[in-house]
Design a protein around this motif. Structure first.
Motif, PDB file in Angstrom:
ATOM      1  N   ARG A   1       2.155  26.099   2.794  1.00  0.00           N
ATOM      2  CA  ARG A   1       2.715  26.788   1.621  1.00  0.00           C
ATOM      3  C   ARG A   1       3.962  26.049   1.154  1.00  0.00           C
ATOM      4  O   ARG A   1       4.816  25.674   1.961  1.00  0.00           O
ATOM      5  N   VAL A   2       4.065  25.827  -0.159  1.00  0.00           N
ATOM      6  CA  VAL A   2       5.254  25.221  -0.759  1.00  0.00           C
ATOM      7  C   VAL A   2       5.658  26.090  -1.948  1.00  0.00           C
ATOM      8  O   VAL A   2       4.826  26.456  -2.781  1.00  0.00           O
ATOM      9  N   ARG A   3       6.934  26.439  -2.012  1.00  0.00           N
ATOM     10  CA  ARG A   3       7.469  27.257  -3.110  1.00  0.00           C
ATOM     11  C   ARG A   3       8.727  26.598  -3.651  1.00  0.00           C
ATOM     12  O   ARG A   3       9.651  26.284  -2.895  1.00  0.00           O
ATOM     13  N   VAL A   4       8.744  26.395  -4.970  1.00  0.00           N
ATOM     14  CA  VAL A   4       9.873  25.745  -5.632  1.00  0.00           C
ATOM     15  C   VAL A   4      10.323  26.641  -6.785  1.00  0.00           C
ATOM     16  O   VAL A   4       9.501  27.100  -7.578  1.00  0.00           O
ATOM     17  N   GLY A   5      11.616  26.909  -6.865  1.00  0.00           N
ATOM     18  CA  GLY A   5      12.132  27.751  -7.935  1.00  0.00           C
ATOM     19  C   GLY A   5      13.400  27.179  -8.543  1.00  0.00           C
ATOM     20  O   GLY A   5      14.171  26.466  -7.879  1.00  0.00           O
ATOM     21  N   ALA A   6      13.616  27.488  -9.821  1.00  0.00           N
ATOM     22  CA  ALA A   6      14.829  27.045 -10.512  1.00  0.00           C
ATOM     23  C   ALA A   6      15.167  28.068 -11.586  1.00  0.00           C
ATOM     24  O   ALA A   6      14.277  28.661 -12.205  1.00  0.00           O
ATOM     25  N   ILE A   7      16.454  28.286 -11.803  1.00  0.00           N
ATOM     26  CA  ILE A   7      16.927  29.148 -12.886  1.00  0.00           C
ATOM     27  C   ILE A   7      18.108  28.457 -13.558  1.00  0.00           C
ATOM     28  O   ILE A   7      19.043  28.011 -12.887  1.00  0.00           O
ATOM     29  N   GLU A   8      18.048  28.338 -14.879  1.00  0.00           N
ATOM     30  CA  GLU A   8      19.083  27.614 -15.628  1.00  0.00           C
ATOM     31  C   GLU A   8      19.693  28.536 -16.681  1.00  0.00           C
ATOM     32  O   GLU A   8      18.984  29.089 -17.525  1.00  0.00           O
ATOM     33  N   PRO A   9      21.030  28.723 -16.654  1.00  0.00           N
ATOM     34  CA  PRO A   9      21.686  29.480 -17.723  1.00  0.00           C
ATOM     35  C   PRO A   9      21.831  28.616 -18.976  1.00  0.00           C
ATOM     36  O   PRO A   9      21.862  27.380 -18.893  1.00  0.00           O
TER      37      PRO A   9
ATOM     38  N   ILE B   1      22.341  38.302 -21.154  1.00  0.00           N
ATOM     39  CA  ILE B   1      22.468  37.010 -20.482  1.00  0.00           C
ATOM     40  C   ILE B   1      21.269  36.157 -20.853  1.00  0.00           C
ATOM     41  O   ILE B   1      20.171  36.673 -21.117  1.00  0.00           O
ATOM     42  N   ASP B   2      21.504  34.843 -20.902  1.00  0.00           N
ATOM     43  CA  ASP B   2      20.446  33.908 -21.303  1.00  0.00           C
ATOM     44  C   ASP B   2      20.146  32.971 -20.146  1.00  0.00           C
ATOM     45  O   ASP B   2      21.049  32.333 -19.593  1.00  0.00           O
ATOM     46  N   TYR B   3      18.877  32.876 -19.789  1.00  0.00           N
ATOM     47  CA  TYR B   3      18.476  31.951 -18.733  1.00  0.00           C
ATOM     48  C   TYR B   3      16.980  31.678 -18.837  1.00  0.00           C
ATOM     49  O   TYR B   3      16.237  32.391 -19.533  1.00  0.00           O
ATOM     50  N   ILE B   4      16.556  30.649 -18.140  1.00  0.00           N
ATOM     51  CA  ILE B   4      15.129  30.343 -17.984  1.00  0.00           C
ATOM     52  C   ILE B   4      14.861  30.180 -16.490  1.00  0.00           C
ATOM     53  O   ILE B   4      15.508  29.364 -15.828  1.00  0.00           O
ATOM     54  N   LYS B   5      13.927  30.967 -15.969  1.00  0.00           N
ATOM     55  CA  LYS B   5      13.560  30.903 -14.556  1.00  0.00           C
ATOM     56  C   LYS B   5      12.125  30.401 -14.437  1.00  0.00           C
ATOM     57  O   LYS B   5      11.250  30.805 -15.220  1.00  0.00           O
ATOM     58  N   ALA B   6      11.894  29.536 -13.462  1.00  0.00           N
ATOM     59  CA  ALA B   6      10.545  29.010 -13.209  1.00  0.00           C
ATOM     60  C   ALA B   6      10.303  28.976 -11.707  1.00  0.00           C
ATOM     61  O   ALA B   6      11.186  28.589 -10.939  1.00  0.00           O
ATOM     62  N   ILE B   7       9.106  29.393 -11.288  1.00  0.00           N
ATOM     63  CA  ILE B   7       8.720  29.371  -9.875  1.00  0.00           C
ATOM     64  C   ILE B   7       7.300  28.816  -9.777  1.00  0.00           C
ATOM     65  O   ILE B   7       6.392  29.298 -10.459  1.00  0.00           O
ATOM     66  N   PHE B   8       7.125  27.822  -8.937  1.00  0.00           N
ATOM     67  CA  PHE B   8       5.788  27.281  -8.649  1.00  0.00           C
ATOM     68  C   PHE B   8       5.504  27.449  -7.169  1.00  0.00           C
ATOM     69  O   PHE B   8       6.371  27.203  -6.326  1.00  0.00           O
ATOM     70  N   GLU B   9       4.288  27.893  -6.840  1.00  0.00           N
ATOM     71  CA  GLU B   9       3.903  28.067  -5.442  1.00  0.00           C
ATOM     72  C   GLU B   9       2.495  27.526  -5.235  1.00  0.00           C
ATOM     73  O   GLU B   9       1.606  27.737  -6.077  1.00  0.00           O
ATOM     74  N   ALA B  10       2.302  26.839  -4.117  1.00  0.00           N
ATOM     75  CA  ALA B  10       0.988  26.310  -3.739  1.00  0.00           C
ATOM     76  C   ALA B  10       0.682  26.702  -2.307  1.00  0.00           C
ATOM     77  O   ALA B  10       1.557  26.608  -1.432  1.00  0.00           O
ATOM     78  N   ARG B  11      -0.553  27.166  -2.080  1.00  0.00           N
ATOM     79  CA  ARG B  11      -1.011  27.497  -0.740  1.00  0.00           C
ATOM     80  C   ARG B  11      -2.348  26.802  -0.508  1.00  0.00           C
ATOM     81  O   ARG B  11      -3.261  26.903  -1.341  1.00  0.00           O
TER      82      ARG B  11
END
Length: 610
Positions: free
Chosen positions: A474-482, A450-460
């Motif tokens: 705390r802020v957490r943002v995530g994305a995954i794109e096939p 499977i092909d995807y790109i996942k990114a997660i950013f977190e700030a505390r």
């Protein structure tokens, strides 16, 4: 029961801001304290030197009592304010006050009037150096740079004292561990001028002598010496001693490390002793715990330290809880390539038991991590994983056609991470930041099915907003794109939210889209935010009030205010010998509308949420 939770929640939520004490009816209580004339020192700084309690902004609540007013304590506060101003160079300051008492209500309003006067400016800095370092121009230049005072500015006694400490520290790190600094500041109150004097005795130049290592029977002398930041013949440095001790402790091979000059030594070369108390080469550890979501949990690990006579560690562990179980083997090699780079590898099996599905995985990873600077670390890894969803609700399968129960999914991906971390006290940080970025591209070019790109950013962010209250965000943002031929992300790679470590007020993984049976679907996009007030109740008991918000999105971000789910609540943390014991109660919350007190959630665990 519903009324009880409302009462407890409201009481805990306002505790960090109240700070009230209960007074008897016949005692005077403070209604208000105001300052006039303090143009150069903020009111917040003045409040820090006062023992008199200030009324809470919530004093108008009927059950929040105002602080008792004690005039003898307040008179000492007036003297403290005058001393504070003198520390900042205002030697002719005059502080007086007015009390306006309402005998009918037993309330007193306090007005503090401050005539700051003219500040005394630093006119001259005199430095006198005696001892063996007297003729060393570079040393004297370093001494002068250690002085924080600036001519022509108001003289501050704390800056003067700090400059003395800086000089002692500088000399102690440059071959003069026995140096002394004396002197005093001379104030001319008529001309408002100050002369700062520094009388410095460096003593004799001191160098590190021979190093004697004691207490080690397993770790080689050469590996211990490599952690020392000083060598025989170098100028003595207290910082080098401290850094060397820290390096040895971080190896994880010793219970304790002590580095100090040999007793009874004197002269220009000081022999050093390094005493270590080694940990056992092989240890077995067993731990148990309990959490609201994973229930009873147990884990055990076997560790082999100093593998093959070097800085290598081998660890085998197993664990079980109601949410996950598994086993793995990890290997760590310190100082791979250089002292800033480590190599690690892990191979393991894991089975997860989640609300909507269960998943089996067999995975391996090779990682190279590197310390970039004091606060910045990064890593790069190659991961191979074999996943098999073994139990998925039928309605989930209908909506997530990329998830086939019993099918095998081979994932090959790079894992890249970067972290900026200034947190010094992990139990109760007060002025710290942590930012992290994680990227995971999986591609057929790496061998992935499977092909995807996942990114997660977190700030505390942790910031003390008063002497006793810390705001934590705390802020957490995530994305995954096939991409390529992958059109939908399998359920075991999707984002989920809700629960004790996500958005409180909801059950585990219960925030976000669901199928027709109410099972969480997860999503390709994630947003979580948490805001906490943390405040001490007793020495070992910390109170917390919080608001959480976020959501999981199927196909794209929609961060409008109305599309987020919110939770509000309060809790306590007890600092025990095993770590902070955490108890939270939270409720779903619709902003500007209502709190759903009937849908409360309890969370019990060990450690802070973030």
């Amino acid at each position: 029961m519903r009324f009880f939770f409302r009462a407890v929640f409201i009481l805990l939520a306002i505790m960090p801001l109240s700070g009230a004490v209960f007074a008897q009816n016949n005692e005077l209580q403070t209604e208000d304290i105001t300052f006039h004339g303090n143009e150069n020192i903020p009111a917040g700084e003045i409040r820090k030197v006062m023992a008199t309690k200030f009324p809470s902004v919530f004093s108008w609540f009927p059950f929040v009592k105002r602080p008792v007013f004690n005039e003898s304590v307040f008179k000492q506060d007036i003297r403290n304010i005058e001393n504070l101003y003198q520390e900042f160079g205002y030697y002719d300051v005059i502080v007086h006050y007015t009390l306006r008492t309402n005998l009918a209500t037993n309330l007193v309003r306090i007005i503090i009037n401050i005539r700051e006067g003219r500040p005394s400016l630093l006119d001259a800095i005199n430095v006198s150096v005696t001892g063996q370092g007297r003729g060393n121009a570079l040393l004297i230049q370093g001494i002068e740079k250690s002085i924080l005072l600036i001519r022509g500015t108001p003289f501050e006694i704390n800056v003067y004292d700090k400059s003395k400490q800086n000089i002692i520290e500088y000399l102690g790190n440059n071959g003069y561990p026995n140096a002394t600094v004396e002197g005093r500041a001379v104030v001319d109150k008529q001309s408002f001028r100050v002369t700062a004097n520094f009388n410095i005795f460096t003593g004799s130049t001191t160098c590190f002598g021979a190093v004697d290592i004691m207490g080690n029977t397993i770790v080689k002398n050469s590996d211990i010496l490599n952690e020392l930041t000083f060598r025989e013949g170098q100028l003595y440095s207290r910082k080098a001693v401290f850094d060397s001790q820290r390096n040895l402790v971080q190896l994880g091979l010793f219970y304790s490390v002590n580095i100090f000059p040999s007793s009874g030594t004197a002269g220009s070369f000081v022999p050093m002793e390094v005493r270590v108390d080694e940990r056992k080469e092989r240890t077995i550890e067993i731990g148990v715990g309990y959490g609201t979501e994973d229930r009873f949990r147990i884990q055990s690990a076997w560790t082999r330290r100093y593998l093959l006579g070097g800085l290598r560690t081998l660890r085998a562990g197993i664990w079980h809880s109601s949410l996950t179980e598994g086993a793995n083997v990890t290997f760590n090699q310190r100082y791979f390539i250089d002292r800033q780079t480590n190599l690690s590898g892990v191979f393991g099996y894991q089975r997860d038991f989640f609300v909507s599905y269960s998943n089996e995985s067999l995975s391996s990873e090779a990682r190279v991590s590197r310390t970039i600077s004091t606060y910045i670390q990064g890593y790069a890894a190659y991961m191979l994983g074999l996943n098999r969803p073994v139990s998925t609700n039928p309605t989930i399968v209908q909506q997530l056609r990329a998830t086939n129960p019993g099918a095998y999914y081979f994932v090959a991906a790079l894992r890249l991470g970067l972290e900026y971390n200034t947190v010094k006290d992990i139990i109760y940080p007060e002025h710290d930041r942590l930012y992290s970025l994680y990227l995971e591209p999986a591609s057929h070019l790496l061998g992935s099915s499977i092909d995807y790109i996942k990114a997660i950013f977190e700030a505390r962010v942790y910031e003390a907003i008063t002497d006793s209250v810390v705001a934590a965000v705390r802020v957490r943002v995530g994305a995954i794109e096939p991409y390529r031929f992958t059109t939908q992300i399998p359920i075991f790679e999707r984002f989920f939210a809700g629960g004790a470590y996500s958005i409180r007020g909801y059950g585990y993984q219960q925030v976000g889209p669901k199928d027709s049976s109410g099972n969480p679907l997860g999503g390709d996009y994630l947003f979580e935010s948490n805001f906490e007030f943390r405040f001490p109740i007793t020495k070992n008991l910390i109170g917390v009030s919080f608001i959480d918000g976020g959501n999981v999105f199927l196909t794209n971000f929609d961060l409008s205010f109305s599309n987020l789910q919110y939770g509000i609540g309060a809790g306590v943390r007890y600092n025990s010998v095993v770590g902070p014991l955490r108890l939270d109660v939270a409720f779903p919350f619709t902003p500007f509308y209502r709190v759903q007190f009937s849908n409360y959630q309890f969370y019990v665990s060990i450690g802070y949420m973030f």
